[in-house]
Design a protein around this motif. Structure first.
Motif, PDB file in Angstrom:
ATOM      1  N   GLU A  19      66.992  58.736  38.299  1.00 26.96           N
ATOM      2  CA  GLU A  19      67.702  60.039  38.174  1.00 26.96           C
ATOM      3  C   GLU A  19      69.170  59.882  38.558  1.00 26.96           C
ATOM      4  OE1 GLU A  19      64.759  60.122  40.611  1.00 26.96           O
ATOM      5  OE2 GLU A  19      63.924  59.777  38.621  1.00 26.96           O
ATOM      6  N   GLU A  20      69.389  59.110  39.660  1.00 25.86           N
ATOM      7  CA  GLU A  20      70.773  58.904  40.120  1.00 25.86           C
ATOM      8  C   GLU A  20      71.568  58.174  39.031  1.00 25.86           C
ATOM      9  OE1 GLU A  20      70.681  56.741  43.788  1.00 25.86           O
ATOM     10  OE2 GLU A  20      72.810  57.037  44.211  1.00 25.86           O
ATOM     11  N   ARG A  21      70.922  57.167  38.415  1.00 30.61           N
ATOM     12  CA  ARG A  21      71.588  56.397  37.357  1.00 30.61           C
ATOM     13  C   ARG A  21      71.937  57.302  36.176  1.00 30.61           C
ATOM     14  NH1 ARG A  21      71.926  51.076  36.149  1.00 30.61           N
ATOM     15  NH2 ARG A  21      70.423  50.462  37.748  1.00 30.61           N
ATOM     16  N   ARG A  22      70.955  58.136  35.781  1.00 33.76           N
ATOM     17  CA  ARG A  22      71.188  59.045  34.639  1.00 33.76           C
ATOM     18  C   ARG A  22      72.372  59.970  34.931  1.00 33.76           C
ATOM     19  NH1 ARG A  22      65.900  59.059  33.328  1.00 33.76           N
ATOM     20  NH2 ARG A  22      65.331  60.599  34.910  1.00 33.76           N
ATOM     21  N   ALA A  23      72.407  60.500  36.167  1.00 30.84           N
ATOM     22  CA  ALA A  23      73.483  61.429  36.530  1.00 30.84           C
ATOM     23  C   ALA A  23      74.841  60.713  36.509  1.00 30.84           C
ATOM     24  CB  ALA A  23      73.218  62.013  37.915  1.00 30.84           C
ATOM     25  N   LEU A  24      74.862  59.460  36.996  1.00 27.60           N
ATOM     26  CA  LEU A  24      76.110  58.692  37.002  1.00 27.60           C
ATOM     27  C   LEU A  24      76.603  58.461  35.578  1.00 27.60           C
ATOM     28  CD1 LEU A  24      75.390  55.909  39.658  1.00 27.60           C
ATOM     29  CD2 LEU A  24      77.233  57.586  39.748  1.00 27.60           C
ATOM     30  N   VAL A  25      75.669  58.038  34.714  1.00 24.85           N
ATOM     31  CA  VAL A  25      76.040  57.745  33.327  1.00 24.85           C
ATOM     32  C   VAL A  25      76.555  59.015  32.655  1.00 24.85           C
ATOM     33  CG1 VAL A  25      75.095  57.073  31.065  1.00 24.85           C
ATOM     34  CG2 VAL A  25      74.529  55.739  33.104  1.00 24.85           C
ATOM     35  N   GLU A  26      75.889  60.142  32.916  1.00 28.48           N
ATOM     36  CA  GLU A  26      76.345  61.411  32.312  1.00 28.48           C
ATOM     37  C   GLU A  26      77.750  61.771  32.770  1.00 28.48           C
ATOM     38  OE1 GLU A  26      73.525  64.577  32.938  1.00 28.48           O
ATOM     39  OE2 GLU A  26      72.017  63.440  31.819  1.00 28.48           O
ATOM     40  N   ARG A  27      78.017  61.560  34.060  1.00 26.31           N
ATOM     41  CA  ARG A  27      79.349  61.886  34.600  1.00 26.31           C
ATOM     42  C   ARG A  27      80.414  61.029  33.937  1.00 26.31           C
ATOM     43  NH1 ARG A  27      78.952  61.753  40.949  1.00 26.31           N
ATOM     44  NH2 ARG A  27      81.193  61.583  40.942  1.00 26.31           N
ATOM     45  N   ARG A 362      76.453  55.771  49.437  1.00 27.97           N
ATOM     46  CA  ARG A 362      75.851  55.321  48.173  1.00 27.97           C
ATOM     47  C   ARG A 362      76.812  54.473  47.332  1.00 27.97           C
ATOM     48  NH1 ARG A 362      71.203  54.371  48.088  1.00 27.97           N
ATOM     49  NH2 ARG A 362      70.967  54.601  45.843  1.00 27.97           N
ATOM     50  N   MET A 363      78.108  54.491  47.711  1.00 30.08           N
ATOM     51  CA  MET A 363      79.117  53.862  46.829  1.00 30.08           C
ATOM     52  C   MET A 363      78.797  52.422  46.425  1.00 30.08           C
ATOM     53  SD  MET A 363      82.729  55.211  48.269  1.00 30.08           S
ATOM     54  CE  MET A 363      83.125  56.951  48.178  1.00 30.08           C
ATOM     55  N   PRO A 364      78.443  51.523  47.372  1.00 30.81           N
ATOM     56  CA  PRO A 364      78.202  50.137  46.942  1.00 30.81           C
ATOM     57  C   PRO A 364      77.046  50.019  45.950  1.00 30.81           C
ATOM     58  CG  PRO A 364      78.355  50.299  49.343  1.00 30.81           C
ATOM     59  CD  PRO A 364      78.315  51.690  48.826  1.00 30.81           C
ATOM     60  N   TYR A 365      75.991  50.814  46.152  1.00 31.47           N
ATOM     61  CA  TYR A 365      74.858  50.768  45.218  1.00 31.47           C
ATOM     62  C   TYR A 365      75.291  51.302  43.839  1.00 31.47           C
ATOM     63  CZ  TYR A 365      71.683  49.792  49.105  1.00 31.47           C
ATOM     64  OH  TYR A 365      71.045  49.200  50.175  1.00 31.47           O
ATOM     65  N   GLN A 366      76.104  52.347  43.863  1.00 35.90           N
ATOM     66  CA  GLN A 366      76.533  52.945  42.587  1.00 35.90           C
ATOM     67  C   GLN A 366      77.502  52.021  41.845  1.00 35.90           C
ATOM     68  OE1 GLN A 366      77.855  56.925  43.512  1.00 35.90           O
ATOM     69  NE2 GLN A 366      75.759  57.632  43.864  1.00 35.90           N
ATOM     70  N   ARG A 367      78.361  51.307  42.606  1.00 33.01           N
ATOM     71  CA  ARG A 367      79.268  50.334  41.981  1.00 33.01           C
ATOM     72  C   ARG A 367      78.462  49.324  41.165  1.00 33.01           C
ATOM     73  NH1 ARG A 367      81.521  45.410  45.480  1.00 33.01           N
ATOM     74  NH2 ARG A 367      79.278  45.066  45.377  1.00 33.01           N
ATOM     75  N   ASP A 368      77.387  48.799  41.775  1.00 29.79           N
ATOM     76  CA  ASP A 368      76.600  47.767  41.100  1.00 29.79           C
ATOM     77  C   ASP A 368      75.826  48.346  39.918  1.00 29.79           C
ATOM     78  OD1 ASP A 368      77.645  46.279  43.056  1.00 29.79           O
ATOM     79  OD2 ASP A 368      75.768  45.777  44.055  1.00 29.79           O
ATOM     80  N   ALA A 369      75.330  49.577  40.089  1.00 25.14           N
ATOM     81  CA  ALA A 369      74.612  50.213  38.973  1.00 25.14           C
ATOM     82  C   ALA A 369      75.551  50.388  37.784  1.00 25.14           C
ATOM     83  CB  ALA A 369      74.047  51.564  39.414  1.00 25.14           C
ATOM     84  N   MET A 370      76.789  50.792  38.049  1.00 26.23           N
ATOM     85  CA  MET A 370      77.721  51.010  36.937  1.00 26.23           C
ATOM     86  C   MET A 370      78.176  49.684  36.326  1.00 26.23           C
ATOM     87  SD  MET A 370      77.345  54.038  36.590  1.00 26.23           S
ATOM     88  CE  MET A 370      78.250  54.138  35.059  1.00 26.23           C
ATOM     89  N   ALA A 371      78.213  48.612  37.134  1.00 23.52           N
ATOM     90  CA  ALA A 371      78.527  47.292  36.572  1.00 23.52           C
ATOM     91  C   ALA A 371      77.465  46.909  35.536  1.00 23.52           C
ATOM     92  CB  ALA A 371      78.595  46.245  37.673  1.00 23.52           C
ATOM     93  N   GLN A 372      76.232  47.328  35.770  1.00 21.19           N
ATOM     94  CA  GLN A 372      75.159  47.029  34.797  1.00 21.19           C
ATOM     95  C   GLN A 372      75.384  47.749  33.468  1.00 21.19           C
ATOM     96  OE1 GLN A 372      71.707  48.039  37.547  1.00 21.19           O
ATOM     97  NE2 GLN A 372      70.979  46.160  36.563  1.00 21.19           N
ATOM     98  N   HIS A 373      76.224  48.804  33.495  1.00 24.87           N
ATOM     99  CA  HIS A 373      76.559  49.535  32.269  1.00 24.87           C
ATOM    100  C   HIS A 373      77.946  49.137  31.751  1.00 24.87           C
ATOM    101  CE1 HIS A 373      73.149  52.361  32.316  1.00 24.87           C
ATOM    102  NE2 HIS A 373      73.222  52.229  33.620  1.00 24.87           N
TER     103      HIS A 373
END
Ligand SMILES: Cc1cc2nc3c(=O)[nH]c(=O)nc-3n(C[C@H](O)[C@H](O)[C@H](O)COP(=O)(O)OP(=O)(O)OC[C@H]3O[C@@H](n4cnc5c(N)ncnc54)[C@H](O)[C@@H]3O)c2cc1C
Length: 511
Positions: A19-27, A362-373
């Motif tokens: 869900e967090e990933r989906r929200a990040l991608v949408e943003r 959450r920033m470091p986890y989100q940085r890596d998730a967005m690198a995957q995109h």
């Protein structure tokens, strides 16, 4: 039981949820509708081709296991994550040594010295500057210090403790808790970094003013060098010549291995007060922050977010100053009231501090998730005097924006102050841009070089608290005085004549 991610930040169990990933991608899609945000899984580490170890070290404290070597091959910068995601193995240490005692540390240095093998001290491996990477080394042993993880002695009268250097932040605080004391040093990487790593990099904690740098919390150090052990006296202060501790603080594993330190402790805070203030103008917000930094109030938190940073992480479209005071001894409401007076013209807002705190963790986890995109999301930081800040900020923002345009077509640059001093702020910049999968590391390296040039040209420091490592060397050698560089090389030659310890960091390698 948790599992450390082999390719990115933190524990696998704490990575972003679907869900967090989906929200990040949408943003991101809302701001960058044309970005290619295809998801890429990390490779299976067992499928990666790992070069054979070139050494056969003695004894059970050494491991030449390929996955172990892979997990110690680099730090936790964005460029480390993107190389891992791309399956780019790079250079690996030939072995990982895990000393259980100080004598083991001495023995590892002796064996490596006799066999001409480089040694890289390794705490938590959260370096973001290539500090633990065996780049361009013929043969290297990484010395993982996490088995040296005990608080050995507490002196409650002087409020200090003797602590082994390999202890991770949470374990350190858990061992101090029964004594009702705290080191009160909380870098963002607290959970996965060690006391020795903080000391070796002169880490900056979460607090904005006063005792936030690990330097100021250090009473004495014990360091194993290839030429013998250096142990300084426990003293609250001393004017006896240059400080031995100051030589080893920030030495980034190049002069010796820090095995123990006496650290100054505090009682946990019992009184707290905080508020967030929104400003219509960035310039007015900077001015109010300067007045507070120079007021003698010394807030624990004084984090100014520019409008872009506030929009992304604190739910405001205007600059926000997150203020907090704390004390173990006395109420702090009067201090907060005076700080708010100094914010004249700002508007107190609810909820921004809570939202900021949640985002921060959450920033470091989100940085890596967005690198995957395929997103480029990374930070860089500096410090400068208040008189220079407007020009430095304009030059750096312009250089970053231009580099983003050239490398990615588009992108966002944000700024916040992590620390403030009476004579200047420590600005911390964020970069958000759509990258090109397959070229993320090279794109980031170009952006990083452009902003580093701008920082040095504008009179800032190449790093306020992220250290030098291998990545900042070209700019560090321009920042420090040449004669100081020669003196540092002299100290290196005296303590580590074979040049075994972390070659290529802080002092250029002999040619
Ligand atoms: C998400 C994230 C957030 C971060 N937040 C902060 C922050 O808030 N503040 C901050 O200051 N930094 C921060 N950093 C950077 C990093 O966490 C710090 O530099 C930290 O001090 C490194 O500690 P470590 O134990 O992981 O050391 P490592 O990364 O293992 O090593 C860092 C350097 O110290 C040397 N070293 C390690 N242990 C020893 C020892 N015992 N003796 C001698 N040399 C040694 C290594 O050789 C290397 O040069 C952050 C990094 C990440 C990835």
């Amino acid at each position: 039981m948790t599992t450390r991610s082999w390719w990115g930040w933190g524990n696998v169990e704490d990575a972003v949820t679907p869900e967090e990933r989906r929200a990040l991608v949408e943003r991101v899609r809302a701001v960058l509708p044309d970005a290619d945000l295809t998801f890429h899984s990390p490779p299976d580490p067992a499928s990666l081709e790992v070069p054979e170890s070139r050494i056969q070290p003695p004894g059970e404290i050494y491991s030449t296991d390929p996955v172990d070597r892979l997990a110690h091959a680099r730090g936790q910068a964005y460029r480390d994550v993107t190389r891992n995601l791309a399956g780019d193995v790079g250079q690996l240490p030939d072995a990982v040594a895990r000393p259980r005692t100080e004598q083991d540390v001495v023995d590892v240095l002796d064996w490596c010295g006799s066999n001409g093998v480089a040694v890289i001290p390794f705490g938590g491996g959260t370096s973001v500057v290539g500090g633990v990477e065996p780049r361009d080394l013929d043969r290297a042993v990484t010395m993982d210090l996490q088995r040296l993880d005990r608080v050995l002695e507490v002196d409650p009268t002087s409020r200090a403790a003797r602590i082994q250097a390999g202890v991770l932040g949470p374990s350190l605080e858990a061992q101090l808790k029964p004594h009702d004391l705290t080191l009160r040093h909380f870098p963002q990487s607290f959970e996965f970094s060690t006391l020795g790593g903080w000391l070796a990099t002169r880490a900056g904690g979460h607090y904005a003013t006063l005792y936030t740098h690990v330097d100021d919390l250090t009473e004495s150090l014990r360091v194993v060098t290839p030429q013998g052990i250096s142990e300084s006296r426990r003293l609250p202060g001393s004017g006896a010549g240059p400080s031995p501790d100051r030589l080893f603080l920030g030495s980034e594993g190049t002069l010796g291995v820090i095995t123990e330190a006496w650290m100054r402790l505090q009682e946990p805070p019992a009184h707290r007060a905080g508020a967030s203030v929104r400003f219509a103008s960035w310039e007015r917000a900077v001015e109010a922050t300067r007045l507070i930094a120079q007021s003698g109030l010394y807030p624990a938190n004084c984090r100014l977010l520019d409008p872009a940073e506030a929009f992304l992480n604190a739910g405001s479209a205007q600059a926000v100053l997150v203020l907090a005071f704390e004390s173990a001894d006395h109420p702090v409401d009067v201090k907060l009231a005076r700080a708010l007076e100094l914010c004249g013209g700002g508007e107190v807002v609810e909820g921004a501090a809570q939202q900021w705190r949640k985002s921060f963790l959450r920033m470091p986890y989100q940085r890596d998730a967005m690198a995957q995109h395929g997103m480029i999301t990374e930070t860089f930081e500096t410090a400068c005097t208040w008189d220079r800040f407007p020009e430095l900020h304009a030059t750096v923002t312009e250089a970053a924006t231009r580099a983003l345009r050239e490398m990615c077509g588009i992108g966002v640059v944000t700024c916040r102050f992590t620390h403030v001093y009476p004579d200047g702020p420590a600005p911390y910049y964020g970069i958000y841009a759509p990258g090109r999968w397959g070229g993320l590391t090279a794109q980031w390296d170009e952006i990083k070089a452009a902003v580093s040039e701008a920082l040095i040209a504008s009179g800032g420091t190449i790093t306020h608290h992220h250290a030098v490592g291998r990545d900042h060397m070209p700019w560090y050698t321009r920042q420090r005085p040449d004669v100081f560089g020669a003196a540092l090389s002299g100290a290196k030659a005296a303590l580590d004549p074979q040049g075994l310890l972390n070659p290529g960091v802080l002092t250029p390698r002999p040619t």
